[in-house]
Scaffold this active site. Structure first.
Site, PDB file in Angstrom:
ATOM      1  N   LYS A 203      -4.017   0.856  15.025  1.00  0.00           N
ATOM      2  CA  LYS A 203      -3.945   1.794  13.906  1.00  0.00           C
ATOM      3  C   LYS A 203      -4.652   3.108  14.244  1.00  0.00           C
ATOM      4  O   LYS A 203      -5.523   3.171  15.112  1.00  0.00           O
ATOM      5  CB  LYS A 203      -4.564   1.177  12.655  1.00  0.00           C
ATOM      6  CG  LYS A 203      -6.027   0.766  12.801  1.00  0.00           C
ATOM      7  CD  LYS A 203      -6.478  -0.011  11.583  1.00  0.00           C
ATOM      8  CE  LYS A 203      -7.889  -0.570  11.779  1.00  0.00           C
ATOM      9  NZ  LYS A 203      -8.313  -1.403  10.641  1.00  0.00           N
TER      10      LYS A 203
ATOM     11  N   CYS B  51     -14.921  -3.689  -0.165  1.00  0.00           N
ATOM     12  CA  CYS B  51     -13.528  -4.010   0.149  1.00  0.00           C
ATOM     13  C   CYS B  51     -13.045  -5.141  -0.756  1.00  0.00           C
ATOM     14  O   CYS B  51     -13.829  -5.758  -1.478  1.00  0.00           O
ATOM     15  CB  CYS B  51     -13.399  -4.400   1.620  1.00  0.00           C
ATOM     16  SG  CYS B  51     -14.127  -6.009   2.022  1.00  0.00           S
TER      17      CYS B  51
ATOM     18  N   CYS C   5     -15.951  -8.863   5.978  1.00  0.00           N
ATOM     19  CA  CYS C   5     -15.830  -9.162   7.403  1.00  0.00           C
ATOM     20  C   CYS C   5     -16.259  -7.934   8.186  1.00  0.00           C
ATOM     21  O   CYS C   5     -16.481  -6.868   7.604  1.00  0.00           O
ATOM     22  CB  CYS C   5     -14.398  -9.586   7.747  1.00  0.00           C
ATOM     23  SG  CYS C   5     -13.261  -8.190   7.978  1.00  0.00           S
TER      24      CYS C   5
ATOM     25  N   CYS D  77     -13.609  -2.031   6.411  1.00  0.00           N
ATOM     26  CA  CYS D  77     -12.721  -1.212   5.590  1.00  0.00           C
ATOM     27  C   CYS D  77     -13.459  -0.328   4.583  1.00  0.00           C
ATOM     28  O   CYS D  77     -12.959   0.730   4.226  1.00  0.00           O
ATOM     29  CB  CYS D  77     -11.721  -2.109   4.865  1.00  0.00           C
ATOM     30  SG  CYS D  77     -10.529  -2.888   5.977  1.00  0.00           S
TER      31      CYS D  77
ATOM     32  N   CYS E 144      -7.589 -11.342   1.108  1.00  0.00           N
ATOM     33  CA  CYS E 144      -7.619 -10.867   2.484  1.00  0.00           C
ATOM     34  C   CYS E 144      -7.803 -12.032   3.448  1.00  0.00           C
ATOM     35  O   CYS E 144      -8.785 -12.783   3.354  1.00  0.00           O
ATOM     36  CB  CYS E 144      -8.732  -9.851   2.684  1.00  0.00           C
ATOM     37  SG  CYS E 144      -8.825  -9.255   4.396  1.00  0.00           S
TER      38      CYS E 144
ATOM     39  N   ARG F  97       0.852  -1.199   0.000  1.00  0.00           N
ATOM     40  CA  ARG F  97       0.000   0.000   0.000  1.00  0.00           C
ATOM     41  C   ARG F  97       0.883   1.242   0.000  1.00  0.00           C
ATOM     42  O   ARG F  97       1.823   1.361   0.788  1.00  0.00           O
ATOM     43  CB  ARG F  97      -0.897  -0.024   1.235  1.00  0.00           C
ATOM     44  CG  ARG F  97      -1.934   1.083   1.304  1.00  0.00           C
ATOM     45  CD  ARG F  97      -2.774   0.915   2.568  1.00  0.00           C
ATOM     46  NE  ARG F  97      -3.576  -0.293   2.535  1.00  0.00           N
ATOM     47  CZ  ARG F  97      -3.995  -0.945   3.622  1.00  0.00           C
ATOM     48  NH1 ARG F  97      -3.642  -0.521   4.832  1.00  0.00           N
ATOM     49  NH2 ARG F  97      -4.730  -2.032   3.512  1.00  0.00           N
TER      50      ARG F  97
ATOM     51  N   LYS G  14      -6.250   6.777  12.272  1.00  0.00           N
ATOM     52  CA  LYS G  14      -6.635   7.328  10.976  1.00  0.00           C
ATOM     53  C   LYS G  14      -7.097   8.778  11.119  1.00  0.00           C
ATOM     54  O   LYS G  14      -7.898   9.095  11.991  1.00  0.00           O
ATOM     55  CB  LYS G  14      -7.742   6.477  10.353  1.00  0.00           C
ATOM     56  CG  LYS G  14      -7.299   5.042  10.079  1.00  0.00           C
ATOM     57  CD  LYS G  14      -8.418   4.201   9.488  1.00  0.00           C
ATOM     58  CE  LYS G  14      -7.943   2.783   9.177  1.00  0.00           C
ATOM     59  NZ  LYS G  14      -9.030   1.947   8.608  1.00  0.00           N
TER      60      LYS G  14
ATOM     61  N   ARG H 245      -1.872   6.344   9.824  1.00  0.00           N
ATOM     62  CA  ARG H 245      -1.833   5.843   8.450  1.00  0.00           C
ATOM     63  C   ARG H 245      -2.078   6.968   7.443  1.00  0.00           C
ATOM     64  O   ARG H 245      -2.050   8.136   7.791  1.00  0.00           O
ATOM     65  CB  ARG H 245      -2.832   4.703   8.301  1.00  0.00           C
ATOM     66  CG  ARG H 245      -2.506   3.521   9.218  1.00  0.00           C
ATOM     67  CD  ARG H 245      -3.335   2.305   8.889  1.00  0.00           C
ATOM     68  NE  ARG H 245      -2.997   1.155   9.723  1.00  0.00           N
ATOM     69  CZ  ARG H 245      -3.534  -0.050   9.542  1.00  0.00           C
ATOM     70  NH1 ARG H 245      -4.429  -0.267   8.583  1.00  0.00           N
ATOM     71  NH2 ARG H 245      -3.184  -1.061  10.324  1.00  0.00           N
TER      72      ARG H 245
END
Length: 577
Positions: free
Chosen positions: A211, A433, A478, A482, A439, A74, A213, A143
């Site tokens: 994480k 996603c 899931c 995302c 994934c 990424r 954001k 991120r």
């Protein structure tokens, strides 16, 4: 013996020598296409995930072969802006080292899929040659920073992009590990020989608990879904359109775990107001409070949203202000009206034109009769204006002169690419996603399933006369969220192969979460449930009423008033058949 109940990742980070681990040794090991489990946690900080092709797992296991390992890489791309030259370089990487596609993400950047281990350093070095990097694109750090999609629309949009770049650079890890491992940089050696631990003045040796954001929005468009993120800035402008400051939001986040009601998505709170000069400082202090207060025992409850739930917004703000050494102002008025992109042509303040293309699920590839990747490569070769990736997985061709508009339209038509014409309002506002096959967290399909579901739902919308109505629909394989499904008017979250939880009732402008309506529904049942709702909506909606609001008013679901009420009042008011 100490009773240290921190999660395993905390020990991995602590012993990693600032994200080095044994990554270099693992890359050199030709006996396997993988790297060690611990190193696979550390490579996330470098912007890459170890994955395997789950479509062929069973077949390879029968033949006693190793899984078909590869890496997803990424790019760090604050605000999503690239030059035409960079586009060509990234396209070449996709063809040389990846799976011949570029994947636009919901965080305004690019992902490469299918990069095998032996090509990892070459790929990273090619990205670096494009004056880009992947550092901190994943991992327990800040991120990729999102900004209002088109920085060329106004002065406020340009300021949003500038702030995204400044925050991204300020919060980058300072470790030399990235340069050493991928770019053959010289290791920092102390007198005794081993590589020294670099100082991380913001993150420390444990980095963040999870994480983080950050996003920057310019009302009235909420195209970056500000309420879905840990930290956000809302542009407040003066009468001349200049930035007077930023409202600061905290505590948004999408992920949860099926069946665990102490995990939930959460919409961010507006915490205060800061001046343009204070914005980067505020970001640092919010990050450091989360660093020190966040949950390091349970990664499922380690995001900032749970820190604020546990400590309270008032206490969190007080601690941020203590570290800042000054008080934040009170939030100023603003209004959001939508979350999606304006597909088609828009003109900026400087009279240049900008073309937003709908990119289904963000996948740029060539197919018979629809050669999008080739078309964009040819545009990049002849157009100096550049490109912007949006937070809705779409692409903007920027800074087009009036004279060049017809050339770009003709080139796209030649390659079978329509400019937004014929798309339903539902499809224009859809996201999915990646999910299967790459994934490792996916429980069900998403990118590969969404187009056929949309086609089926479009038939229902046609019957109701709603084909052109804007309705936000999002799907994930899931519950990690995302594609931000919990802020969609229609959200679909994978539970098992072919089965999804159906959520309804989010706000069109992105400021209210949806609510579970039906569990474990397949394609046929999704269509069967939604078709009569569409007909009901077409017949009885009020003027200007969006589908998510109608779903609540008509009694299909109750409104989710806060993240900690996401699992409450689940029984639908109207029977689910």
């Amino acid at each position: 013996m100490t009773d240290d109940k921190r999660s395993k990742n905390e020990f991995i980070k602590e012993g990693s020598r600032q994200l080095r681990g044994t990554i270099a040794e693992g890359l050199a090991d030709v006996a396997t296409g993988a790297i060690s489990e611990d190193d696979s946690q550390l490579t996330k900080f470098h912007g890459t995930y170890l994955q395997d092709d789950r479509d062929v797992r069973g077949e390879r296991a029968k033949k006693k072969l190793e899984k078909a390992y590869s890496f997803m890489i990424r790019v760090r791309l604050p605000g999503g802006v690239t030059t035409s030259k960079q586009w060509l370089q990234l396209d070449a990487i996709a063809g040389t080292y990846a799976n011949h596609t570029l994947r636009l993400t919901t965080r305004q950047t690019f992902q490469f899929h299918g990069v095998i281990k032996s090509n990892m350093k070459r790929t990273m070095q090619a990205i670096n040659a494009a004056a880009l990097d992947t550092l901190a694109a994943c991992g327990d750090v800040n991120r990729n920073v999102l900004a209002a999609s088109n920085p060329y629309l106004s002065k406020a949009h340009a300021a949003a992009h500038d702030l995204a770049v400044k925050i991204s650079e300020h919060l980058l890890p300072k470790t030399g590990a990235y340069h050493e491992i991928w770019l053959d940089g010289k290791q920092v050696i102390d007198e005794s020989g081993p590589a020294k631990n670099d100082e991380e003045p913001i993150y420390g040796v444990h980095y963040l608990p999870r994480k983080f954001k950050i996003v920057i929005a310019v009302p009235p468009s909420n195209d970056i879904d500000i309420y879905a993120h840990d930290l956000g800035y809302i542009a407040i402008t003066d009468e001349k359109g200049k930035i007077a400051g930023w409202n600061v939001t905290v505590g948004g986040g999408m992920g949860m775990t099926h069946g665990e009601i102490d995990t939930f998505p959460r919409a961010a709170d507006v915490m205060g107001f800061c001046t343009p000069e204070q914005a980067v400082d505020v970001a640092e202090k919010v990050v450091t409070v989360q660093r020190d207060w966040g949950n390091r025992h349970s990664r499922k409850r380690a995001r900032l949203k749970y820190t604020i739930e546990d400590h309270g917004l008032g206490n969190f703000r007080a601690e941020v202000e203590k570290r800042l050494g000054y008080k934040l102002g009170e939030p100023r008025p603003f209004e959001f009206k939508s979350t999606g992109d304006v597909i088609g042509w828009e003109q900026g303040a400087d009279k240049k034109w900008h073309l937003t293309l709908f990119i289904e699920s963000g996948r740029i590839k060539d197919m018979p009769g629809w050669t999008l990747r080739t078309a964009l490569r040819e545009i990049a070769e002849m157009h100096p204006g550049g490109f912007v990736v949006t937070a809705n997985q779409n692409l903007i061709i920027t800074n087009v002169t009036a004279k060049a508009k017809s050339k770009i339209e003709a080139l796209l038509k030649e390659h079978g690419i329509a400019i937004g014409t014929g798309l339903s309002g539902l499809r224009r506002n859809s996201m999915a996603c990646v999910a299967l096959p790459t994934c490792g967290l996916a429980l069900a399909e998403s990118e590969r399933f969404m187009p056929e579901l949309l086609t089926a739902l479009e038939e229902s919308l046609d019957k109701a006369g709603l084909k052109d109505d804007e309705i936000v629909i999002r799907m994930t394989g899931c519950p990690n969220g995302c594609a931000r499904p919990y802020l969609a008017e229609i959200g679909l979250v994978g539970r098992n192969p072919g089965l999804y939880n159906l959520y309804l009732g989010a706000a069109f402008n992105g400021d209210r979460l949806n609510k579970l309506y039906a569990e474990d529904v397949d394609k046929a049942r999704i269509v069967r449930l939604l078709e009569p709702m569409f007909a009901h909506y077409a017949k009885e909606r009020e003027e200007g009423e969006h589908f998510g609001d109608f779903a609540i008013r008509a009694g299909y679901v109750k409104a989710t008033t806060a993240g900690n009420r996401f699992h409450a009042d689940l029984a639908p008011l109207k029977a689910v058949s």
